[in-house]
Scaffold this motif. Sequence first.
Motif, PDB file in Angstrom:
ATOM      1  N   VAL A   1       0.827  -1.306  -0.168  1.00 11.69           N
ATOM      2  CA  VAL A   1       0.132  -0.123   0.010  1.00 11.69           C
ATOM      3  C   VAL A   1       0.910   1.090  -0.147  1.00 11.69           C
ATOM      4  N   VAL A   2       0.762   1.814  -0.978  1.00 11.16           N
ATOM      5  CA  VAL A   2       1.642   3.283  -1.060  1.00 11.16           C
ATOM      6  C   VAL A   2       0.683   4.447  -0.622  1.00 11.16           C
ATOM      7  N   MET A   3       1.137   5.190   0.222  1.00 12.82           N
ATOM      8  CA  MET A   3       0.479   6.108   0.681  1.00 12.82           C
ATOM      9  C   MET A   3       1.015   7.690   0.470  1.00 12.82           C
ATOM     10  N   SER A   4       0.112   8.704   0.280  1.00 13.09           N
ATOM     11  CA  SER A   4       0.661   9.852   0.062  1.00 13.09           C
ATOM     12  C   SER A   4       0.258  10.988   1.186  1.00 13.09           C
ATOM     13  N   PRO A   5       1.139  11.739   1.439  1.00 11.54           N
ATOM     14  CA  PRO A   5       1.133  12.849   2.568  1.00 11.54           C
ATOM     15  C   PRO A   5       0.201  13.710   2.295  1.00 11.54           C
ATOM     16  N   ARG A   6      -0.388  14.380   3.608  1.00  9.16           N
ATOM     17  CA  ARG A   6      -1.079  15.755   3.518  1.00  9.16           C
ATOM     18  C   ARG A   6      -2.191  15.916   2.732  1.00  9.16           C
ATOM     19  N   PRO A   7      -3.454  15.253   3.038  1.00 11.67           N
ATOM     20  CA  PRO A   7      -3.792  14.197   4.224  1.00 11.67           C
ATOM     21  C   PRO A   7      -3.204  13.049   3.585  1.00 11.67           C
ATOM     22  N   GLY A   8      -3.394  12.033   4.459  1.00 12.46           N
ATOM     23  CA  GLY A   8      -2.911  10.653   4.292  1.00 12.46           C
ATOM     24  C   GLY A   8      -3.821   9.902   3.469  1.00 12.46           C
ATOM     25  N   ARG A   9      -3.245   9.386   2.076  1.00  9.28           N
ATOM     26  CA  ARG A   9      -4.309   8.993   1.525  1.00  9.28           C
ATOM     27  C   ARG A   9      -3.571   7.590   0.821  1.00  9.28           C
ATOM     28  N   VAL A  10      -4.486   6.562   0.511  1.00 15.25           N
ATOM     29  CA  VAL A  10      -3.875   5.553  -0.348  1.00 15.25           C
ATOM     30  C   VAL A  10      -3.699   5.917  -1.869  1.00 15.25           C
ATOM     31  N   ALA A  11      -2.511   6.181  -2.265  1.00 12.49           N
ATOM     32  CA  ALA A  11      -2.112   6.532  -3.790  1.00 12.49           C
ATOM     33  C   ALA A  11      -2.316   5.280  -4.581  1.00 12.49           C
ATOM     34  N   GLU A  12      -1.821   4.250  -3.986  1.00 13.20           N
ATOM     35  CA  GLU A  12      -1.818   3.004  -5.095  1.00 13.20           C
ATOM     36  C   GLU A  12      -1.626   1.768  -4.293  1.00 13.20           C
ATOM     37  N   ILE A  13      -2.240   0.698  -4.773  1.00 16.51           N
ATOM     38  CA  ILE A  13      -2.025  -0.586  -3.765  1.00 16.51           C
ATOM     39  C   ILE A  13      -1.262  -1.539  -5.107  1.00 16.51           C
ATOM     40  N   VAL A  14       0.013  -1.929  -4.951  1.00 20.21           N
ATOM     41  CA  VAL A  14       0.755  -2.612  -5.832  1.00 20.21           C
ATOM     42  C   VAL A  14       0.720  -4.111  -5.331  1.00 20.21           C
ATOM     43  N   GLU A  15       0.311  -5.111  -6.236  1.00 23.47           N
ATOM     44  CA  GLU A  15       0.485  -6.472  -6.134  1.00 23.47           C
ATOM     45  C   GLU A  15       1.775  -7.014  -6.224  1.00 23.47           C
TER      46      GLU A  15
ATOM     47  N   GLN B   1      15.748 -12.719  -5.671  1.00 20.54           N
ATOM     48  CA  GLN B   1      14.685 -11.967  -6.470  1.00 20.54           C
ATOM     49  C   GLN B   1      14.811 -10.614  -6.758  1.00 20.54           C
ATOM     50  N   GLU B   2      15.685  -9.995  -5.900  1.00 20.41           N
ATOM     51  CA  GLU B   2      15.793  -8.445  -6.236  1.00 20.41           C
ATOM     52  C   GLU B   2      16.542  -8.270  -7.582  1.00 20.41           C
ATOM     53  N   ALA B   3      16.832  -9.309  -8.078  1.00 19.95           N
ATOM     54  CA  ALA B   3      17.307  -9.065  -9.550  1.00 19.95           C
ATOM     55  C   ALA B   3      16.325  -9.229 -10.792  1.00 19.95           C
ATOM     56  N   SER B   4      15.049  -9.907 -10.062  1.00 17.88           N
ATOM     57  CA  SER B   4      13.935 -10.212 -11.399  1.00 17.88           C
ATOM     58  C   SER B   4      13.290  -8.866 -11.845  1.00 17.88           C
ATOM     59  N   ALA B   5      12.628  -9.087 -12.799  1.00 19.85           N
ATOM     60  CA  ALA B   5      11.939  -8.240 -13.489  1.00 19.85           C
ATOM     61  C   ALA B   5      10.789  -7.641 -12.730  1.00 19.85           C
ATOM     62  N   GLU B   6      10.093  -8.716 -12.184  1.00 19.27           N
ATOM     63  CA  GLU B   6       8.996  -8.164 -11.462  1.00 19.27           C
ATOM     64  C   GLU B   6       9.333  -7.286 -10.137  1.00 19.27           C
ATOM     65  N   PHE B   7      10.394  -7.852  -9.552  1.00 21.67           N
ATOM     66  CA  PHE B   7      10.797  -6.832  -8.507  1.00 21.67           C
ATOM     67  C   PHE B   7      11.110  -5.361  -8.828  1.00 21.67           C
ATOM     68  N   HIS B   8      11.854  -5.442 -10.050  1.00 23.01           N
ATOM     69  CA  HIS B   8      12.024  -3.849 -10.661  1.00 23.01           C
ATOM     70  C   HIS B   8      10.692  -3.235 -11.015  1.00 23.01           C
ATOM     71  N   ARG B   9       9.690  -3.918 -11.570  1.00 18.51           N
ATOM     72  CA  ARG B   9       8.637  -3.208 -11.950  1.00 18.51           C
ATOM     73  C   ARG B   9       7.770  -2.802 -10.501  1.00 18.51           C
ATOM     74  N   CYS B  10       7.760  -3.630  -9.522  1.00 16.98           N
ATOM     75  CA  CYS B  10       7.146  -3.160  -8.335  1.00 16.98           C
ATOM     76  C   CYS B  10       7.758  -1.902  -7.844  1.00 16.98           C
ATOM     77  N   SER B  11       9.021  -2.055  -7.531  1.00 13.40           N
ATOM     78  CA  SER B  11       9.978  -1.056  -6.947  1.00 13.40           C
ATOM     79  C   SER B  11       9.847   0.335  -7.690  1.00 13.40           C
ATOM     80  N   LYS B  12       9.741   0.256  -9.111  1.00 13.29           N
ATOM     81  CA  LYS B  12       9.599   1.374 -10.067  1.00 13.29           C
ATOM     82  C   LYS B  12       8.221   2.163  -9.700  1.00 13.29           C
ATOM     83  N   LEU B  13       7.084   1.180  -9.703  1.00 16.60           N
ATOM     84  CA  LEU B  13       5.762   1.719  -9.620  1.00 16.60           C
ATOM     85  C   LEU B  13       5.571   2.227  -8.202  1.00 16.60           C
TER      86      LEU B  13
END
Lengths: 263, 255
Positions: free
Chosen positions: B205-219, B230-242
């Motif tokens: 769950v990615v939150m954004s500040p002032r006020p605290g809201r849910v900005a995105e939920i990443v699967e 797994q830190e080297a995997s494509a999926e890991f990079h996709r999620c991290s970047k998102l």
Amino acid sequence: MLTNAADWGRRNLPVIVSTLTFLLGWELLCRGFGIRPFLLPSPSAIWTAVVPVWPNIAMHTVTTLRTVLLGLAASIAISLPLAMLIASSRTMSAAIYPLLVLTQSVPKVALAPILLVALGANEFSRVIITFLVAFFPLVVSSVAGLLAAPPELIELGRSCRATRVQELLRIRLPYALPFVFGGLRVAAALCVVGAVVAEFVGADSGLGYLIQTSMAFFRTPVAFGAVVILAIMGIALFQLVEVIERLLVPWSSNLDSNSNDNN
Amino acid sequence: MISLARVGKTFKTRRGGHVQALDDVTISIRPGEFVAIVGASGCGKSTLLRMVAGLVLPDIGHLTLDGKLVTGATKGTAMVFQSPTLLPWMNVERNVAFPLSLSGGDGPEARERARVLLHSAGLAGFEHRMPRELSGGMQQRVAICRGLVQQPRILLMDEPFGALDALTREEMSLSLLALWQANPMAVLFVTHSISEAVLLADRVVVMSPRPGRVAEIVEVNLPRPRSFDQEASAEFHRCSKLIRDRIYGGAAHAH
Ligand SMILES: Nc1ncnc2c1ncn2[C@@H]1O[C@H](COP(=O)(O)OP(=O)(O)OP(=O)(O)O)[C@@H](O)[C@H]1O
Ligand SMILES: [Mg+2]
């Protein structure tokens, strides 16, 4: 055991030397200037005056010690619950604290003769006076300790569904113990003061009574002897509180016995 | 199981102002799910966690646990705080058993459960030490054991590794995953570290500040058991970047 004794000697060497120097200076002062014993007796004069009457002095010491200990016990028995009551809610604190401060603004030495007339010149009233002189710092430091528990620990209790009583007894009270012992040291010293004040006003035994009657006959060395015993009593009580604290509150950081870095 | 529906929380400051810590937060968490919460400092992550723990109540919206409105600390929910918050007058074993002792379940079997947990946390032999004799990482492991001893269905962790060095942190993340795999429970895990969130969680769950809201939920679709490879995997990079894009907004696109 041997290293313990050697350790003890090394740690207390400064205070032993300073005490002996003080006594020696006192003795030389009295002899050198020929000060008369009823004005300022020398340590040796005190010793020679006290030794022949020691059973009598021992009796007075026991009387005073009993008043001091009963007064201290009463202070603990009343201060701790009172402190918990004050710390338990803002309303309680607002109701009780001002009254406590009021009792402290009354000079207890002035109250002593009045109380002795009201309650009679017996041990009970002397214990009450001792208690009145000694209890306040114990309440204040205990309340401070009970309120000093960090909010994280309180929140931990809440998250574990602690009741308010559990929060007070299982978190706040143990946390407050070092503060309580701080107050207890002050209270122990004050109990000696309180007992002597009470004995000055109305008693037929005790070191305070002994000082008064001795001075009435200019037996200054005996009075000085009683004062020295009172001082020793105060020091011994202070040490006793410290020993009990070390047993009960081993986690207290200001009593870290492992850190001998100051010698 | 846990459901927050349009939840909001506003704190009054001492000077009479207002701080909106959470606004319009809607999340639901399934039993056994591992959910990480990331976001900038002050965006209401701790408030959200304390709310699920029943330590703070929402002013608007509904927070329910198995359909029941949460009105206080609930049985089955355990919290691990950012600092170890151990009781300095109790030894390690008694600290772990402390939550059980509050509800009268302080018998030998509670002690046994505490010992088993300490063992699995690599703290065998430290049961009778006092907290101050332990390193920061060991203390935090004790705090985690204290959460687990309650056999919670929901474990709330507020930056539990925040005060630890990077090495201890990685080691503890893996042992947390092992513990979670052995004990079926939902975990709500607040962290400042994006890679930690991706490594651990099923959803972030990615939150954004002032006020605290849910900005995105990443699967996070990485297979379990997870490892640092797994830190080297494509999926890991996709999620991290998102997640990173969502946290920094437009700034990240400039690169
Ligand atoms: N008890 C409180 N009283 C007043 N304001 C509060 C209280 N608790 C939190 N806040 C405010 O709510 C906002 C969110 O706080 P919160 O602790 O939830 O942030 P956070 O995301 O956990 O931050 P961090 O990552 O730094 O821990 C902050 O602006 C904070 O000042
Ligand atoms: Mg926080």
